[in-house]
Design a protein around this motif. Structure first.
Motif, PDB file in Angstrom:
ATOM      1  N   LEU A  88      36.053   5.972  37.941  1.00  0.00           N
ATOM      2  CA  LEU A  88      36.630   6.582  38.957  1.00  0.00           C
ATOM      3  C   LEU A  88      36.146   7.237  39.976  1.00  0.00           C
ATOM      4  CD1 LEU A  88      39.652   8.471  38.493  1.00  0.00           C
ATOM      5  CD2 LEU A  88      38.810  10.088  37.832  1.00  0.00           C
ATOM      6  N   ASN A  89      34.645   7.083  39.745  1.00  0.00           N
ATOM      7  CA  ASN A  89      34.249   7.619  40.697  1.00  0.00           C
ATOM      8  C   ASN A  89      34.034   6.214  42.446  1.00  0.00           C
ATOM      9  OD1 ASN A  89      32.929   9.396  38.678  1.00  0.00           O
ATOM     10  ND2 ASN A  89      31.084   9.411  40.221  1.00  0.00           N
ATOM     11  N   GLU A  90      34.226   5.289  41.572  1.00  0.00           N
ATOM     12  CA  GLU A  90      34.942   3.784  42.172  1.00  0.00           C
ATOM     13  C   GLU A  90      35.184   3.847  43.329  1.00  0.00           C
ATOM     14  OE1 GLU A  90      32.927  -0.230  40.929  1.00  0.00           O
ATOM     15  OE2 GLU A  90      33.102   1.413  38.557  1.00  0.00           O
ATOM     16  N   VAL A  91      36.293   4.346  42.214  1.00  0.00           N
ATOM     17  CA  VAL A  91      37.935   4.537  43.038  1.00  0.00           C
ATOM     18  C   VAL A  91      38.476   5.307  43.877  1.00  0.00           C
ATOM     19  CG1 VAL A  91      40.772   5.282  43.007  1.00  0.00           C
ATOM     20  CG2 VAL A  91      39.107   3.814  40.393  1.00  0.00           C
ATOM     21  N   ALA A  92      37.316   6.741  44.013  1.00  0.00           N
ATOM     22  CA  ALA A  92      37.527   7.665  45.517  1.00  0.00           C
ATOM     23  C   ALA A  92      37.228   7.207  46.134  1.00  0.00           C
ATOM     24  CB  ALA A  92      36.215   8.995  44.694  1.00  0.00           C
ATOM     25  N   GLY A  93      36.152   6.113  46.333  1.00  0.00           N
ATOM     26  CA  GLY A  93      35.540   5.438  47.411  1.00  0.00           C
ATOM     27  C   GLY A  93      36.672   4.122  48.684  1.00  0.00           C
ATOM     28  N   LEU A  94      37.177   3.922  47.647  1.00  0.00           N
ATOM     29  CA  LEU A  94      38.356   2.785  48.120  1.00  0.00           C
ATOM     30  C   LEU A  94      39.292   3.320  49.188  1.00  0.00           C
ATOM     31  CD1 LEU A  94      38.224   1.151  45.041  1.00  0.00           C
ATOM     32  CD2 LEU A  94      37.193   0.574  47.115  1.00  0.00           C
ATOM     33  N   PRO A  95      39.720   2.600  49.839  1.00  0.00           N
ATOM     34  CA  PRO A  95      41.491   3.005  50.799  1.00  0.00           C
ATOM     35  C   PRO A  95      42.555   3.077  49.905  1.00  0.00           C
ATOM     36  CG  PRO A  95      40.231   1.081  51.402  1.00  0.00           C
ATOM     37  CD  PRO A  95      39.474   1.024  50.065  1.00  0.00           C
ATOM     38  N   LEU A  96      43.016   4.195  49.816  1.00  0.00           N
ATOM     39  CA  LEU A  96      43.805   4.230  48.869  1.00  0.00           C
ATOM     40  C   LEU A  96      45.418   4.534  49.265  1.00  0.00           C
ATOM     41  CD1 LEU A  96      42.522   6.527  46.828  1.00  0.00           C
ATOM     42  CD2 LEU A  96      42.763   4.050  46.350  1.00  0.00           C
ATOM     43  N   ALA A  97      46.092   4.165  49.144  1.00  0.00           N
ATOM     44  CA  ALA A  97      47.535   4.772  49.914  1.00  0.00           C
ATOM     45  C   ALA A  97      48.074   4.339  48.141  1.00  0.00           C
ATOM     46  CB  ALA A  97      48.348   3.312  50.000  1.00  0.00           C
ATOM     47  N   LEU A  98      48.792   5.656  48.013  1.00  0.00           N
ATOM     48  CA  LEU A  98      49.369   6.309  46.656  1.00  0.00           C
ATOM     49  C   LEU A  98      50.789   7.110  47.333  1.00  0.00           C
ATOM     50  CD1 LEU A  98      45.811   8.844  45.757  1.00  0.00           C
ATOM     51  CD2 LEU A  98      46.841   6.120  44.988  1.00  0.00           C
ATOM     52  N   PRO A  99      51.796   7.573  45.937  1.00  0.00           N
ATOM     53  CA  PRO A  99      53.043   7.686  45.587  1.00  0.00           C
ATOM     54  C   PRO A  99      53.019   8.986  46.577  1.00  0.00           C
ATOM     55  CG  PRO A  99      52.426   6.658  43.545  1.00  0.00           C
ATOM     56  CD  PRO A  99      51.058   7.045  44.543  1.00  0.00           C
ATOM     57  N   PHE A 100      53.903   9.362  46.745  1.00  0.00           N
ATOM     58  CA  PHE A 100      53.997  10.981  47.419  1.00  0.00           C
ATOM     59  C   PHE A 100      54.779  11.987  46.746  1.00  0.00           C
ATOM     60  CE2 PHE A 100      53.680  13.336  51.081  1.00  0.00           C
ATOM     61  CZ  PHE A 100      55.566  13.872  51.598  1.00  0.00           C
ATOM     62  N   GLU A 112      44.413  16.335  40.068  1.00  0.00           N
ATOM     63  CA  GLU A 112      43.687  16.769  38.935  1.00  0.00           C
ATOM     64  C   GLU A 112      43.107  16.591  38.226  1.00  0.00           C
ATOM     65  OE1 GLU A 112      42.847  19.795  36.758  1.00  0.00           O
ATOM     66  OE2 GLU A 112      44.323  20.222  38.808  1.00  0.00           O
ATOM     67  N   SER A 113      43.000  14.892  38.331  1.00  0.00           N
ATOM     68  CA  SER A 113      41.699  14.525  37.496  1.00  0.00           C
ATOM     69  C   SER A 113      40.226  13.828  38.899  1.00  0.00           C
ATOM     70  CB  SER A 113      42.389  12.592  36.920  1.00  0.00           C
ATOM     71  OG  SER A 113      43.284  12.193  36.276  1.00  0.00           O
ATOM     72  N   PHE A 114      41.077  13.776  39.589  1.00  0.00           N
ATOM     73  CA  PHE A 114      39.729  13.923  40.847  1.00  0.00           C
ATOM     74  C   PHE A 114      39.134  15.064  41.021  1.00  0.00           C
ATOM     75  CE2 PHE A 114      41.325   9.967  42.668  1.00  0.00           C
ATOM     76  CZ  PHE A 114      40.407   9.091  42.832  1.00  0.00           C
ATOM     77  N   ARG A 115      39.718  15.844  40.635  1.00  0.00           N
ATOM     78  CA  ARG A 115      39.576  17.513  40.788  1.00  0.00           C
ATOM     79  C   ARG A 115      38.794  17.674  39.718  1.00  0.00           C
ATOM     80  NH1 ARG A 115      43.974  19.588  40.872  1.00  0.00           N
ATOM     81  NH2 ARG A 115      44.573  19.419  43.278  1.00  0.00           N
ATOM     82  N   GLN A 116      38.818  17.185  38.765  1.00  0.00           N
ATOM     83  CA  GLN A 116      37.603  17.764  37.151  1.00  0.00           C
ATOM     84  C   GLN A 116      36.353  17.262  37.412  1.00  0.00           C
ATOM     85  OE1 GLN A 116      40.694  16.228  33.951  1.00  0.00           O
ATOM     86  NE2 GLN A 116      42.110  18.351  34.121  1.00  0.00           N
ATOM     87  N   LYS A 117      36.214  16.287  38.591  1.00  0.00           N
ATOM     88  CA  LYS A 117      35.245  15.236  38.845  1.00  0.00           C
ATOM     89  C   LYS A 117      34.651  15.710  39.867  1.00  0.00           C
ATOM     90  CE  LYS A 117      35.272  11.948  34.782  1.00  0.00           C
ATOM     91  NZ  LYS A 117      34.238  11.744  34.159  1.00  0.00           N
ATOM     92  N   ASN A 118      35.178  16.621  39.758  1.00  0.00           N
ATOM     93  CA  ASN A 118      34.399  16.587  42.051  1.00  0.00           C
ATOM     94  C   ASN A 118      34.423  15.852  42.567  1.00  0.00           C
ATOM     95  OD1 ASN A 118      34.466  19.476  40.862  1.00  0.00           O
ATOM     96  ND2 ASN A 118      32.381  18.947  40.276  1.00  0.00           N
ATOM     97  N   LEU A 119      35.604  14.817  43.066  1.00  0.00           N
ATOM     98  CA  LEU A 119      35.686  14.001  43.926  1.00  0.00           C
ATOM     99  C   LEU A 119      36.367  14.089  45.055  1.00  0.00           C
ATOM    100  CD1 LEU A 119      35.319  10.774  41.017  1.00  0.00           C
ATOM    101  CD2 LEU A 119      33.803  11.912  42.779  1.00  0.00           C
ATOM    102  N   THR A 120      36.069  13.902  45.786  1.00  0.00           N
ATOM    103  CA  THR A 120      36.683  13.596  46.784  1.00  0.00           C
ATOM    104  C   THR A 120      37.997  12.225  47.346  1.00  0.00           C
ATOM    105  OG1 THR A 120      36.164  15.691  47.906  1.00  0.00           O
ATOM    106  CG2 THR A 120      37.917  14.581  49.376  1.00  0.00           C
ATOM    107  N   PRO A 121      38.925  11.809  47.221  1.00  0.00           N
ATOM    108  CA  PRO A 121      39.538  10.255  47.047  1.00  0.00           C
ATOM    109  C   PRO A 121      39.665  10.322  49.008  1.00  0.00           C
ATOM    110  CG  PRO A 121      41.040  11.573  46.792  1.00  0.00           C
ATOM    111  CD  PRO A 121      40.537  12.325  46.603  1.00  0.00           C
ATOM    112  N   ASN A 122      39.488   8.802  48.641  1.00  0.00           N
ATOM    113  CA  ASN A 122      40.297   8.516  50.415  1.00  0.00           C
ATOM    114  C   ASN A 122      41.790   7.842  50.645  1.00  0.00           C
ATOM    115  OD1 ASN A 122      40.188   7.419  52.985  1.00  0.00           O
ATOM    116  ND2 ASN A 122      38.572   5.669  53.148  1.00  0.00           N
ATOM    117  N   ILE A 123      41.957   9.186  50.945  1.00  0.00           N
ATOM    118  CA  ILE A 123      43.283   8.410  50.247  1.00  0.00           C
ATOM    119  C   ILE A 123      44.538   8.453  52.130  1.00  0.00           C
ATOM    120  CG2 ILE A 123      46.393   9.556  50.067  1.00  0.00           C
ATOM    121  CD1 ILE A 123      44.613  11.588  47.915  1.00  0.00           C
ATOM    122  N   CYS A 124      44.607   6.821  52.771  1.00  0.00           N
ATOM    123  CA  CYS A 124      44.899   6.976  53.900  1.00  0.00           C
ATOM    124  C   CYS A 124      46.326   7.110  54.044  1.00  0.00           C
ATOM    125  CB  CYS A 124      44.581   5.396  54.024  1.00  0.00           C
ATOM    126  SG  CYS A 124      43.053   5.448  53.566  1.00  0.00           S
TER     127      CYS A 124
END
Length: 317
Positions: free
Chosen positions: A212-224, A235-247
């Protein structure tokens, strides 16, 4: 029960001499059995022969017809010694009695067809992530039961649950890890892995899994919005204290795939969603990266045989 009590027989009263207030209450007591006995006695004009044809005692036949006459408050037969003849009321009533029997028989045939999956309709709500696996079952079911009409609505978990509670579906297929509504019936269908969906030409495509750490650094297009997947991801990112790069956030899965194919963006979906030769799904490492897909229906609702058959086919797939 409908098949034993002809509860809608009140229309027969048009030809009878009962006042409106008493008529409805009296007719509710009327049984199809009594109508059959009456029609056989009318046909043979002999209680002894009618009883023999019906395989009952003459006293039973006489008692039931007398009870029918009491409920209608009018004689149906003239009794002259051992002979019987129809009264005017009996003659008029016989046509409606025959209609009642025929309608009940038609109802029995219809229910038999329903039981044998020769007729009927089922309405199903499905999340977009299940469309590939669901389509396989849908094709198989439709081929085996061509007379069953099927209506399918794709939507988000939130929308489908709302419509299910409004009795608009026979059942829905959706993610639901928290089976906590006592009014609903939950059946686990399968477990689904969350995967990073990326282009086959991406350098990541060869990876066996990804953190999930690697995924957080990638440019993401996610469902809305209403998609339960985005809430799960956040919630998964929040539990790991990660901030994903949601473009980008997009409420259309096929469009997400088109973006991913360019190699510039990635998305996160259930592995059940991935069925495109131009992309790959890389499992995301983590104990919480598996989701539960459930069959959810109304707990107290009658379960149609067609629905039970669809369940069986789904579990086989």
């Amino acid at each position: 029960m409908l098949l034993h009590k002809y509860s809608d027989i009140a229309f027969i009263g048009k030809t009878l001499f009962l006042d409106e207030n008493n008529r409805k209450n009296r007719f509710r007591k009327m049984e199809l059995r009594q109508l059959k006995y009456f029609l056989k006695a009318k046909e043979l004009l002999n209680f002894t022969e009618a009883a023999r044809a019906l395989n009952i005692s003459q006293s039973t036949l006489s008692q039931q017809i007398k009870q029918l006459e009491d409920e209608l408050n009018v004689p149906l037969f003239n009794r002259i010694g051992k002979r019987i003849t129809l009264t005017e009321a009996g003659d008029l009533f016989s046509g409606y009695a025959l209609q009642s029997i025929n309608k009940a028989n038609e109802g029995l045939l219809l229910l038999q067809d329903l039981k044998n999956l020769n007729t009927g309709k089922i309405v199903i709500g499905v999340i977009y992530s299940m469309r590939i696996l669901f389509a396989k079952t849908l094709i198989e079911f439709a081929n085996q039961h061509p007379n069953i009409k099927i209506q399918v609505v794709f939507g988000t978990t939130k929308d489908l649950l709302e419509k299910l509670n409004l009795h608009q579906f026979d059942f829905i297929l959706t993610f639901n890890e928290k089976a906590n509504n006592a009014q609903l019936k939950y059946q686990t269908l399968l477990k689904s892995n969350m995967v990073l969906v990326t282009s086959k030409k991406s350098p990541l495509a060869q990876k066996i899994n990804i953190s999930l750490n690697e995924v957080a650094g990638l440019p993401l297009a996610l469902p809305f919005g209403g998609y339960s997947t985005i809430h799960f991801i956040e919630e998964s990112f929040r539990q790991k204290n990660l901030t994903p790069n949601i473009c980008m956030e997009i409420n259309d899965i096929p469009t997400l795939f088109e973006l991913v194919k360019t190699g510039h963006w990635h998305t996160i979906l259930s592995d059940t969603s991935v069925n495109d030769e131009a992309v790959v799904g890389i499992p995301i490492v983590g104990e919480n990266m598996r989701r539960t897909i459930m069959i959810i229906s109304l707990g107290e609702a009658y379960e149609k045989k067609a629905v039970a058959e669809f369940y069986k086919m789904l579990t086989n797939v």
